[in-house]
Design a protein around this motif. Structure first.
Motif, short mmCIF file in Angstrom:
data_model
loop_
_atom_site.label_atom_id
_atom_site.label_comp_id
_atom_site.label_asym_id
_atom_site.label_seq_id
_atom_site.Cartn_x
_atom_site.Cartn_y
_atom_site.Cartn_z
N MET A 1 1.20 -1.19 0.31
CA MET A 1 0.12 -0.07 0.31
C MET A 1 0.89 0.85 0.28
SD MET A 1 -2.70 0.93 2.64
CE MET A 1 -3.78 -0.63 2.46
N SER A 2 0.34 2.28 -1.21
CA SER A 2 1.26 3.26 -0.92
C SER A 2 0.82 4.31 0.03
CB SER A 2 1.55 3.78 -2.58
OG SER A 2 -0.14 4.15 -2.94
N GLU A 3 0.06 4.17 -0.01
CA GLU A 3 -0.76 5.12 0.78
C GLU A 3 0.42 5.90 2.40
OE1 GLU A 3 -4.84 7.95 1.71
OE2 GLU A 3 -4.28 6.07 1.37
N ASN A 4 0.61 6.51 3.08
CA ASN A 4 1.11 6.34 4.47
C ASN A 4 -0.24 6.52 6.34
OD1 ASN A 4 3.44 6.24 3.71
ND2 ASN A 4 4.13 7.36 3.65
N ASN A 5 0.02 5.85 6.51
CA ASN A 5 -0.72 6.43 8.36
C ASN A 5 -0.15 6.95 8.47
OD1 ASN A 5 -2.77 6.07 10.01
ND2 ASN A 5 -1.43 4.28 11.03
N LEU A 6 -1.62 8.37 8.72
CA LEU A 6 -1.47 9.42 9.59
C LEU A 6 -1.84 9.16 10.75
CD1 LEU A 6 0.13 12.77 9.04
CD2 LEU A 6 -2.27 13.04 8.90
N GLN A 7 -1.18 10.14 11.93
CA GLN A 7 -1.68 9.75 12.94
C GLN A 7 -0.73 10.98 14.25
OE1 GLN A 7 1.26 6.41 14.60
NE2 GLN A 7 -0.05 5.21 14.33
N VAL A 8 -2.07 11.43 15.49
CA VAL A 8 -1.72 12.35 16.00
C VAL A 8 -1.36 12.01 17.29
CG1 VAL A 8 -3.41 14.37 17.35
CG2 VAL A 8 -3.66 14.02 14.44
N LEU A 9 -0.99 11.85 17.68
CA LEU A 9 0.14 11.47 19.91
C LEU A 9 -0.02 12.33 20.28
CD1 LEU A 9 3.49 10.04 17.86
CD2 LEU A 9 1.19 9.44 17.80
N LEU A 10 -0.03 12.00 21.32
CA LEU A 10 -0.37 13.11 22.42
C LEU A 10 1.43 13.06 22.58
CD1 LEU A 10 -1.13 14.13 25.07
CD2 LEU A 10 -1.13 12.22 26.31
N ARG A 11 1.95 14.43 22.99
CA ARG A 11 3.22 14.89 22.88
C ARG A 11 3.66 14.17 24.44
NH1 ARG A 11 6.69 19.53 19.91
NH2 ARG A 11 8.85 19.30 20.94
N ARG A 12 2.53 15.20 24.99
CA ARG A 12 2.46 15.80 27.09
C ARG A 12 1.05 16.37 26.93
NH1 ARG A 12 5.23 22.31 26.31
NH2 ARG A 12 3.04 23.31 26.17
N ARG A 13 1.51 16.07 28.63
CA ARG A 13 0.41 15.97 29.27
C ARG A 13 0.05 17.90 29.25
NH1 ARG A 13 -1.26 10.89 30.05
NH2 ARG A 13 0.22 9.87 30.36
N PRO A 14 -1.26 17.83 28.97
CA PRO A 14 -1.62 19.36 29.07
C PRO A 14 -1.87 19.83 30.84
CG PRO A 14 -3.15 18.37 28.08
CD PRO A 14 -2.69 17.34 28.48
N ALA A 15 -1.08 21.26 31.03
CA ALA A 15 -1.96 21.62 32.61
C ALA A 15 -2.52 23.45 32.40
CB ALA A 15 -0.36 22.38 32.56
N GLY A 16 -3.83 22.60 32.31
CA GLY A 16 -4.92 23.51 32.75
C GLY A 16 -5.43 23.16 30.82
N GLU A 17 -6.04 24.16 29.88
CA GLU A 17 -6.40 24.11 28.72
C GLU A 17 -5.33 24.04 27.60
OE1 GLU A 17 -7.62 27.97 27.62
OE2 GLU A 17 -9.60 28.21 28.81
N PRO A 18 -5.20 22.74 26.73
CA PRO A 18 -4.36 22.13 25.93
C PRO A 18 -4.20 22.77 24.78
CG PRO A 18 -6.27 20.34 26.21
CD PRO A 18 -7.06 21.85 26.78
N VAL A 19 -3.03 23.09 24.71
CA VAL A 19 -2.11 23.59 23.45
C VAL A 19 -2.08 22.93 21.94
CG1 VAL A 19 -2.05 25.83 24.70
CG2 VAL A 19 -0.31 23.99 25.00
N ALA A 20 -1.53 23.86 21.49
CA ALA A 20 -1.06 23.00 19.99
C ALA A 20 0.00 21.99 20.78
CB ALA A 20 -0.92 23.73 19.17
N GLU A 21 0.71 22.38 20.88
CA GLU A 21 2.22 21.80 21.16
C GLU A 21 2.32 20.38 21.94
OE1 GLU A 21 2.68 25.55 20.09
OE2 GLU A 21 1.22 24.56 21.88
N ASP A 22 0.61 20.06 22.70
CA ASP A 22 0.95 19.46 23.91
C ASP A 22 0.36 17.49 22.78
OD1 ASP A 22 1.08 20.21 25.72
OD2 ASP A 22 -1.59 20.71 26.10
N PHE A 23 0.60 17.77 21.36
CA PHE A 23 0.15 17.03 20.25
C PHE A 23 1.33 17.01 18.99
CE2 PHE A 23 -3.88 18.89 21.83
CZ PHE A 23 -5.19 17.80 22.14
N GLU A 24 1.59 16.19 18.70
CA GLU A 24 2.49 15.85 17.17
C GLU A 24 2.10 15.23 16.69
OE1 GLU A 24 6.87 14.08 16.71
OE2 GLU A 24 6.04 13.78 19.23
N VAL A 25 1.75 15.47 14.76
CA VAL A 25 1.34 14.45 14.02
C VAL A 25 2.60 13.41 13.20
CG1 VAL A 25 0.11 15.07 12.07
CG2 VAL A 25 -0.02 16.97 14.13
#
Length: 339
Positions: free
Chosen positions: A1-25
């Motif tokens: 299969m030529s298509e790759n998988n795309l995943q969103v990972l938990l990069r760090r645990r939020p302190a209060g409201e989540p922010v973009a830096e808490d995730f990794e694509v």
């Protein structure tokens, strides 16, 4: 299969409201199904408030997402490859796992869905976990009766819009609470609620006008100042369905939100013989899914059930959309159309 998988990972645990830096694509190879497993290409991903709890390692009813792990979530899509006789390539299924384009799932955890009954994405909302949550909560706890007054917080959201319409179909007088004139208008004109109150205004005065004789059933999705306003107005033998508390999800465990009221005096629970009960739909709800689906499809066909989706295009936008969900920026059931 030529298509790759795309995943969103938990990069760090939020302190209060989540922010973009808490995730990794990230892009990864497409997984290979093992014995009894099915490979699914997800088409739609559900984003729901409960996911904020999975980002924390505080004690809860479910395990948290591990750091570096794929964010948890349900999806619907198509079978690409199968090592189980009940599923074949091309089948459309509900039960995909994670914020990702491809996933491998045990066949026993999947359900085939008929796209002729409803759009595929509806199986993540009105015919999925949010809809099942609304149905179970009213069946087991709320028990609305003809002529009773039912108040639904977050009335334009995924769970609230279904709970209110079910209560309306059972003959109750239904009052919604939502944020802003646009959402309130939708709740009344499209969903058919008897009224909808804007929690950004004087909610106490609005409740006095809309519920002069009190409230029989309160569906709790929000907490905070909305709960503070509704609780004193519960009538004798009232029922309070504790589904969610989105206003407090970003608080640290054991902490009070800055400036938040101390919470209701629970003394009236005894005097009024109130029933206040929380529930988790995954406890027993999915065992009753066939009955629930039959009821929902019947309400759809009769015109008593409509729904609204907020569709965001592209899995890479899932973190931004989820952050907005926790701030009430979505309008309807929030789903990601996976590119």
């Amino acid at each position: 299969m030529s298509e790759n998988n795309l995943q969103v990972l938990l990069r760090r645990r939020p302190a209060g409201e989540p922010v973009a830096e808490d995730f990794e694509v990230v892009e990864t190879p497409v997984p290979v199904p093992g014995a009894g497993e099915v490979l699914i290409r997800a088409r739609f991903l559900s984003l729901d408030p409960y996911m904020r709890g999975r980002m924390s390692d505080a004690k809860s009813y479910a395990k948290p997402v591990e750091l570096g792990g794929v964010m948890e979530g349900l999806s619907v899509g198509e079978v690409v490859a199968s090592n189980h006789p009940d599923f074949a390539p091309g089948d459309t299924v509900m039960g995909g796992s994670g914020w990702q384009r491809f996933c491998v799932v045990e066949a026993a955890k999947l359900r085939k869905v008929d796209c002729n009954e409803a759009p595929l994405s509806a199986n993540l909302g009105v015919l999925g976990m949010p809809g099942l949550t609304a149905w179970v909560g009213l069946e087991d706890i709320g028990e609305p009766k003809p002529g009773e007054t039912v108040v639904i917080s977050a009335a334009s959201g995924a769970v609230g819009q279904v709970a209110g319409q079910i209560a309306k179909a059972r003959g109750a007088r239904v009052i919604g609470i939502a944020g802003g004139a646009k959402k309130c208008a939708f709740v009344v004109r499209e969903l058919g609620f008897d009224a909808c109150l804007d929690h950004r205004g004087d909610l106490n005065a609005q409740l006095d006008a809309a519920c002069p004789e009190g409230i029989d059933v309160y569906w709790e999705n929000v907490g905070g100042h909305v709960q503070e306003a509704v609780f004193p107005r519960l009538r004798d033998f009232g029922r309070m369905v504790m589904c969610g508390m989105i206003a407090q999800y970003n608080q640290a465990p054991g902490a009070d939100a800055a400036g938040a009221p101390p919470g209701p005096n629970l003394g009236p629970v005894v005097r009024k013989r109130l029933r206040i009960q929380g529930f988790i739909v995954s406890d027993k709800g999915w065992q009753r899914y066939p009955q629930f689906r039959a009821v929902m499809l019947g309400l759809m066909k009769s015109g008593q059930l409509v729904w609204k989706e907020d569709v965001v295009q592209g899995l890479r936008k899932a973190p931004e959309a989820f952050i907005g969900l926790l701030k009430g920026q979505n309008f309807g059931k929030l789903v990601i159309a996976i590119d």
